[in-house]
Motif scaffolding. Structure first.
Motif, PDB file in Angstrom:
ATOM      1  N   ASP A 186     -49.770 -45.382 -29.895  1.00  0.00           N
ATOM      2  CA  ASP A 186     -48.442 -44.800 -30.038  1.00  0.00           C
ATOM      3  C   ASP A 186     -48.145 -44.625 -31.526  1.00  0.00           C
ATOM      4  O   ASP A 186     -48.555 -45.446 -32.351  1.00  0.00           O
ATOM      5  CB  ASP A 186     -47.384 -45.702 -29.413  1.00  0.00           C
ATOM      6  CG  ASP A 186     -46.960 -45.227 -28.035  1.00  0.00           C
ATOM      7  OD1 ASP A 186     -47.145 -44.035 -27.745  1.00  0.00           O
ATOM      8  OD2 ASP A 186     -46.447 -46.052 -27.262  1.00  0.00           O
ATOM      9  N   THR A 192     -48.537 -50.614 -28.289  1.00  0.00           N
ATOM     10  CA  THR A 192     -48.612 -49.737 -27.120  1.00  0.00           C
ATOM     11  C   THR A 192     -49.546 -48.544 -27.351  1.00  0.00           C
ATOM     12  O   THR A 192     -49.814 -48.151 -28.486  1.00  0.00           O
ATOM     13  CB  THR A 192     -47.221 -49.217 -26.736  1.00  0.00           C
ATOM     14  OG1 THR A 192     -46.642 -48.535 -27.864  1.00  0.00           O
ATOM     15  CG2 THR A 192     -46.322 -50.348 -26.300  1.00  0.00           C
ATOM     16  N   ARG A 193     -50.037 -48.022 -26.247  1.00  0.00           N
ATOM     17  CA  ARG A 193     -50.917 -46.857 -26.242  1.00  0.00           C
ATOM     18  C   ARG A 193     -50.288 -45.755 -25.409  1.00  0.00           C
ATOM     19  O   ARG A 193     -49.336 -45.970 -24.674  1.00  0.00           O
ATOM     20  CB  ARG A 193     -52.298 -47.224 -25.668  1.00  0.00           C
ATOM     21  CG  ARG A 193     -53.023 -48.360 -26.401  1.00  0.00           C
ATOM     22  CD  ARG A 193     -53.335 -47.980 -27.840  1.00  0.00           C
ATOM     23  NE  ARG A 193     -54.280 -48.890 -28.472  1.00  0.00           N
ATOM     24  CZ  ARG A 193     -53.956 -49.961 -29.157  1.00  0.00           C
ATOM     25  NH1 ARG A 193     -52.677 -50.314 -29.278  1.00  0.00           N
ATOM     26  NH2 ARG A 193     -54.882 -50.716 -29.733  1.00  0.00           N
ATOM     27  N   ARG A 194     -50.853 -44.543 -25.511  1.00  0.00           N
ATOM     28  CA  ARG A 194     -50.338 -43.402 -24.754  1.00  0.00           C
ATOM     29  C   ARG A 194     -51.484 -42.439 -24.472  1.00  0.00           C
ATOM     30  O   ARG A 194     -52.536 -42.487 -25.116  1.00  0.00           O
ATOM     31  CB  ARG A 194     -49.266 -42.670 -25.563  1.00  0.00           C
ATOM     32  CG  ARG A 194     -49.790 -42.166 -26.909  1.00  0.00           C
ATOM     33  CD  ARG A 194     -48.763 -41.407 -27.694  1.00  0.00           C
ATOM     34  NE  ARG A 194     -49.279 -41.055 -29.016  1.00  0.00           N
ATOM     35  CZ  ARG A 194     -48.935 -39.967 -29.694  1.00  0.00           C
ATOM     36  NH1 ARG A 194     -48.058 -39.118 -29.178  1.00  0.00           N
ATOM     37  NH2 ARG A 194     -49.443 -39.717 -30.879  1.00  0.00           N
ATOM     38  N   TYR A 247     -44.693 -50.693 -20.211  1.00  0.00           N
ATOM     39  CA  TYR A 247     -44.967 -49.307 -19.805  1.00  0.00           C
ATOM     40  C   TYR A 247     -44.085 -48.852 -18.642  1.00  0.00           C
ATOM     41  O   TYR A 247     -44.450 -47.944 -17.897  1.00  0.00           O
ATOM     42  CB  TYR A 247     -46.448 -49.152 -19.436  1.00  0.00           C
ATOM     43  CG  TYR A 247     -47.361 -49.297 -20.631  1.00  0.00           C
ATOM     44  CD1 TYR A 247     -47.491 -48.270 -21.568  1.00  0.00           C
ATOM     45  CD2 TYR A 247     -48.073 -50.477 -20.854  1.00  0.00           C
ATOM     46  CE1 TYR A 247     -48.309 -48.405 -22.680  1.00  0.00           C
ATOM     47  CE2 TYR A 247     -48.900 -50.616 -21.967  1.00  0.00           C
ATOM     48  CZ  TYR A 247     -49.017 -49.579 -22.872  1.00  0.00           C
ATOM     49  OH  TYR A 247     -49.823 -49.717 -23.980  1.00  0.00           O
TER      50      TYR A 247
END
Length: 295
Positions: A186, A192-194, A247
């Motif tokens: 992110d 966090t990841r996306r 999430y």
């Protein structure tokens, strides 16, 4: 620890040992830290020429522990153990390795276990990690050579892990599917990841095991190992994991950690020369949610 190998072609000792995943680094350790190499019972060096029918034997010296890793004695749920590998059932809420935020980790517990058992090799080798709030099967190697042999399988994607997850969404979730979507960090977070085109290739397979209205129990296989891959992929599909507030998962169904559990672990044991499979059932918190939904 001693290992022996039959020679099937002429060559230097080091060339033949490389075929059995004994690296230059391990050869140096054998040479300088108390190990030895033998050919047909006679001590030799790594450049000695061997022939068909010879037997190479290596004595690998014991490993001292990493001093910075604090041993902590706690009861462990041992699924399987032999001279080379240790398979544990990791509870949720425990990190795999120490960090700034986590000191009571599986690595600390395994070191404490090794020391209590007075094992000759005291270094902790984690082969497969799990996120702190993910439960289930974790694989440890009990010495560096075993770790090296499984590292090769990791690179070849030959170690299979399957997970159960509880997911929820308003749309219809197909009974099975392939989620292929790149995962990136992110922009505004180091945690966090996306899903984003700038990310790394990521591939997840799944099959719905059971459905309870908008909640589904899915069986998942990872084909790549990106950070938070299952959580990001299912959130991207509109079906975040229950308990996964990072999430957008639902927090109102009695589970307050990401509903993710590694239930199957399979790898080829290079010492037994056979494929081994370890399996676990659902955890109590999964079962409680399902019982509540069934009512």
């Amino acid at each position: 620890m001693r290992f022996s190998f039959d020679v099937h072609r002429p060559g230097k000792v080091k060339s033949l040992l490389k075929e059995h995943d004994i690296s230059k680094g391990l050869l140096a350790k054998i040479k300088f830290k108390g190990g030895a190499i033998y050919v047909n019972g006679h001590e030799r060096n790594a450049i000695y020429m061997v022939d068909i029918g010879d037997t190479i034997t290596v004595d690998i010296p014991d490993e001292l522990p990493y001093e910075k890793l604090e041993p902590i004695e706690v009861p462990l749920s041992v699924v399987a153990e032999d001279d080379h590998f240790l398979v544990l059932n990791k509870p949720s809420g425990v990190a795999s390795i120490p960090s700034v935020n986590h000191s009571n980790t599986m690595a600390n517990f395994v070191k404490g276990y090794f020391m209590k058992k007075q094992y000759p090799n005291l270094q902790v080798h984690i082969v497969t990690r799990l996120d702190r709030d993910t439960s289930g099967l974790m694989l440890f190697a009990k010495h560096g050579y075993a770790h090296a042999r499984l590292d090769k399988q990791l690179q070849q994607k030959a170690i299979e892990k399957r997970y159960y997850a509880l997911v929820s969404g308003d749309d219809e979730l197909p009974s099975k599917g392939e989620i292929i979507a790149p995962i990136a960090r992110d922009e505004d977070s180091i945690i966090t990841r996306r899903v984003h085109k700038s990310g790394k290739y990521a591939h997840t397979s799944y099959q719905v095991v059971a459905s309870y209205g908008k909640v589904h129990l899915v069986d998942i296989q990872l084909h790549t190992g990106r950070t938070h891959q299952i959580r990001v992929h299912f959130a991207h599909q509109g079906f975040p994991l229950l308990g996964d507030d990072l999430y957008g998962g639902r927090m109102d169904l009695g589970i307050t950690r990401q509903a993710l559990h590694c239930h199957t672990l399979s790898f080829f044991d290079p010492f037994k020369k056979e494929r081994v499979v370890h399996e676990l059932g659902l955890t109590n918190d999964f079962g409680n949610v399902i019982m509540s939904l069934e009512k």
